[in-house]
Scaffold this active site. Structure first.
Site, PDB file in Angstrom:
ATOM      1  N   TYR A 145      -3.773  39.441  -3.886  1.00  0.00           N
ATOM      2  CA  TYR A 145      -3.836  40.828  -3.256  1.00  0.00           C
ATOM      3  C   TYR A 145      -5.796  40.589  -2.530  1.00  0.00           C
ATOM      4  O   TYR A 145      -5.539  40.590  -1.136  1.00  0.00           O
ATOM      5  CB  TYR A 145      -3.660  42.194  -3.885  1.00  0.00           C
ATOM      6  CG  TYR A 145      -4.749  42.929  -3.506  1.00  0.00           C
ATOM      7  CD1 TYR A 145      -4.374  43.641  -2.667  1.00  0.00           C
ATOM      8  CD2 TYR A 145      -5.805  43.687  -4.154  1.00  0.00           C
ATOM      9  CE1 TYR A 145      -4.728  45.119  -1.741  1.00  0.00           C
ATOM     10  CE2 TYR A 145      -6.844  44.392  -3.359  1.00  0.00           C
ATOM     11  CZ  TYR A 145      -5.840  45.490  -2.322  1.00  0.00           C
ATOM     12  OH  TYR A 145      -6.643  46.330  -1.471  1.00  0.00           O
ATOM     13  N   ARG A 269      -8.182  43.433 -19.913  1.00  0.00           N
ATOM     14  CA  ARG A 269      -7.361  43.365 -19.246  1.00  0.00           C
ATOM     15  C   ARG A 269      -6.844  41.794 -18.922  1.00  0.00           C
ATOM     16  O   ARG A 269      -8.606  41.021 -18.646  1.00  0.00           O
ATOM     17  CB  ARG A 269      -7.517  43.336 -17.335  1.00  0.00           C
ATOM     18  CG  ARG A 269      -6.772  45.078 -17.481  1.00  0.00           C
ATOM     19  CD  ARG A 269      -6.774  45.640 -16.148  1.00  0.00           C
ATOM     20  NE  ARG A 269      -6.456  47.021 -16.015  1.00  0.00           N
ATOM     21  CZ  ARG A 269      -6.758  47.333 -15.179  1.00  0.00           C
ATOM     22  NH1 ARG A 269      -7.320  47.033 -14.284  1.00  0.00           N
ATOM     23  NH2 ARG A 269      -6.328  48.821 -15.123  1.00  0.00           N
TER      24      ARG A 269
HETATM   25  C1  UD2 Z   1     -10.109  47.453  -8.460  1.00  0.00           C
HETATM   26  C2  UD2 Z   1      -9.151  47.736  -7.456  1.00  0.00           C
HETATM   27  C3  UD2 Z   1      -7.612  47.288  -6.975  1.00  0.00           C
HETATM   28  C4  UD2 Z   1      -8.886  45.548  -6.628  1.00  0.00           C
HETATM   29  C5  UD2 Z   1      -9.715  44.784  -7.468  1.00  0.00           C
HETATM   30  C6  UD2 Z   1     -10.696  44.449  -7.296  1.00  0.00           C
HETATM   31  C7  UD2 Z   1      -8.509  51.155  -8.043  1.00  0.00           C
HETATM   32  C8  UD2 Z   1      -7.436  51.616  -7.957  1.00  0.00           C
HETATM   33  N1  UD2 Z   1      -8.111  49.242  -7.502  1.00  0.00           N
HETATM   34  O1  UD2 Z   1      -9.398  46.929  -9.300  1.00  0.00           O
HETATM   35  O2  UD2 Z   1      -7.299  47.345  -5.965  1.00  0.00           O
HETATM   36  O3  UD2 Z   1      -9.559  45.929  -5.065  1.00  0.00           O
HETATM   37  O4  UD2 Z   1     -10.767  46.547  -7.681  1.00  0.00           O
HETATM   38  O5  UD2 Z   1     -11.204  44.155  -7.953  1.00  0.00           O
HETATM   39  O6  UD2 Z   1      -9.147  51.208  -7.159  1.00  0.00           O
HETATM   40  N2  UD2 Z   1      -9.107  50.272 -17.166  1.00  0.00           N
HETATM   41  C9  UD2 Z   1      -9.395  51.198 -19.020  1.00  0.00           C
HETATM   42  N3  UD2 Z   1      -8.696  51.732 -18.625  1.00  0.00           N
HETATM   43  C10 UD2 Z   1      -7.009  52.381 -17.876  1.00  0.00           C
HETATM   44  C11 UD2 Z   1      -7.057  51.593 -16.641  1.00  0.00           C
HETATM   45  C12 UD2 Z   1      -8.548  50.841 -16.734  1.00  0.00           C
HETATM   46  O7  UD2 Z   1     -10.489  50.748 -19.734  1.00  0.00           O
HETATM   47  O8  UD2 Z   1      -6.475  53.061 -18.556  1.00  0.00           O
HETATM   48  C13 UD2 Z   1     -10.121  49.616 -16.638  1.00  0.00           C
HETATM   49  C14 UD2 Z   1     -10.242  48.301 -16.278  1.00  0.00           C
HETATM   50  O9  UD2 Z   1      -9.784  47.105 -16.996  1.00  0.00           O
HETATM   51  C15 UD2 Z   1     -11.465  47.886 -15.001  1.00  0.00           C
HETATM   52  C16 UD2 Z   1     -11.535  49.194 -14.697  1.00  0.00           C
HETATM   53  O10 UD2 Z   1     -11.528  50.250 -15.292  1.00  0.00           O
HETATM   54  O11 UD2 Z   1     -12.007  46.958 -16.215  1.00  0.00           O
HETATM   55  C17 UD2 Z   1     -11.236  49.916 -13.433  1.00  0.00           C
HETATM   56  O12 UD2 Z   1      -9.955  49.122 -14.114  1.00  0.00           O
HETATM   57  P1  UD2 Z   1      -8.828  49.381 -12.134  1.00  0.00           P
HETATM   58  O13 UD2 Z   1      -7.883  49.912 -12.142  1.00  0.00           O
HETATM   59  O14 UD2 Z   1      -9.396  51.171 -11.694  1.00  0.00           O
HETATM   60  O15 UD2 Z   1      -9.713  48.867 -10.684  1.00  0.00           O
HETATM   61  P2  UD2 Z   1     -10.184  47.767 -10.717  1.00  0.00           P
HETATM   62  O16 UD2 Z   1     -11.872  47.718 -11.090  1.00  0.00           O
HETATM   63  O17 UD2 Z   1      -9.704  46.716 -11.772  1.00  0.00           O
END
Ligand code: UD2
Length: 320
Positions: A145, A269
């Site tokens: 992505y 993750r």
């Molecule tokens: C974001 C974007 C993705 C990509 C990425 C680039 C979103 C939804 N996704 O992913 O498209 O651009 O950035 O780096 O904006 N978490 C928890 N518990 C949960 C879900 C998530 O702790 O139930 C944590 C997860 O492990 C991470 C953080 O929250 O550390 C953010 O997770 P995310 O999936 O909202 O977004 P991210 O930053 O992985």
């Protein structure tokens, strides 16, 4: 300097029935002739205002795209497969949509002599070397992505240089707001749902990882500014410049909902980015962009379902 608002234009929003696209359509519709190209695979038709022209089609289909883009002044390109996990599982499939269709959009814009605003992503940076992350930071994406968005981001700058096409690439950080739902919806929507249901709030890892959460109404304003700016052929970080830990986020959401949900920790993750926050100085300087919704107000409005308007009350009202 603020840009003038876009009005009396014919515009196309690809992915206009999706989370960000539909908020943008709401903001554009009162003052412009708006078309939406969406295949409704994740977008919802019920979100769209009645006076929008809907082309139900796949952005990878050159015929559908040609029909949708005929005579437009601006294309806001938001159609994408946004799931990082899906891109890891099926890289070629997501490449076709995220990069292949993006190139079709740029080519179609050349035919129409239209401006293109491209939805890019902080995913292009991967694990940042330095915080806050500026647009000149090295790009080391960690997922297909991220590679696809990086290539499209670069192509849009190249099209400006090679063909004099006015393009603007907006690198979104973690966008949140109303209508964000589904399995790939991000941590804020997930935590809100858990808190509302009284279920445990699931933090991955110790919760010290940080993100730059930007409200969708601010992202819409960035798009409106990108539609009229003279500073084309450029990429801009779109965030708030403030970082928040996932642990603090869980507390804020629990308090805003008034929930008694427990907080539980799961395994981190794999490949999770530790810290991410935007340097927004270029967008401030060149687009006149500044995020207006702080995280607490944004979450409060989501918890009370009191939507923050994305529709300016009159042209220019969002850029006062
Ligand atoms: C974001 C974007 C993705 C990509 C990425 C680039 C979103 C939804 N996704 O992913 O498209 O651009 O950035 O780096 O904006 N978490 C928890 N518990 C949960 C879900 C998530 O702790 O139930 C944590 C997860 O492990 C991470 C953080 O929250 O550390 C953010 O997770 P995310 O999936 O909202 O977004 P991210 O930053 O992985």
């Amino acid at each position: 300097m603020d840009s003038p608002a876009i009005r009396d234009r014919t515009v196309l929003v690809t992915g206009g029935a999706g989370f960000i696209g539909s908020h943008l359509v709401d903001a554009l519709t009162p003052y412009n002739d708006v078309r939406v190209l969406d295949d409704f695979s994740t977008g919802e038709r019920a979100r769209l205002p009645e006076d929008v022209t809907v082309i139900d089609g796949d952005v990878r289909d050159p015929i559908a795209l040609q029909r949708a883009a005929r005579g437009v002044d601006v294309i806001f390109h938001h159609a994408a497969i946004v799931s990082v996990t899906q891109s890891v599982d099926r890289p070629r499939q997501s490449n076709e949509t995220n990069l292949g269709a993006g190139l079709l959009v740029l080519e179609q814009a050349r035919q129409e002599d239209a401006r293109v605003v491209v939805a890019s992503s902080a995913a292009i940076y991967g694990h940042p070397d330095q915080l806050p992350v500026s647009e000149t930071a090295s790009a080391n994406p960690t997922s297909p992505y991220g590679v696809q968005k990086l290539a499209l981001d670069r192509y849009s700058q190249l099209y400006a240089e090679l063909y004099d096409l006015p393009t603007v690439s907006l690198r979104y950080f973690n966008v949140y707001g109303p209508r964000q739902r589904g399995p790939y919806s991000g941590v804020i929507a997930t935590f809100l749902e858990q808190a509302r249901a009284g279920e445990p709030i699931t933090i991955d890892g110790d919760g010290t990882q940080t993100r730059d959460f930007v409200h969708v109404s601010d992202v819409v304003r960035a798009n409106l500014q990108a539609a009229t700016t003279d500073a084309v052929g450029r990429a801009y970080n779109i965030g708030t410049g403030t970082r928040t830990s996932v642990g603090d986020l869980a507390d804020t959401i629990r308090d805003a909902v008034g929930s008694s949900s427990r907080i539980v920790h799961r395994e981190s993750r794999s490949g999770d980015i530790e810290h991410s926050v935007a340097d927004v100085s270029r967008a401030e300087r060149e687009l006149g962009f500044e995020a207006r919704v702080d995280l607490e107000s944004g979450i409060h409005s989501l918890a009370t379902e009191d939507e923050i308007a994305t529709v300016p009350t009159e042209p220019g009202a969002s850029d006062d």
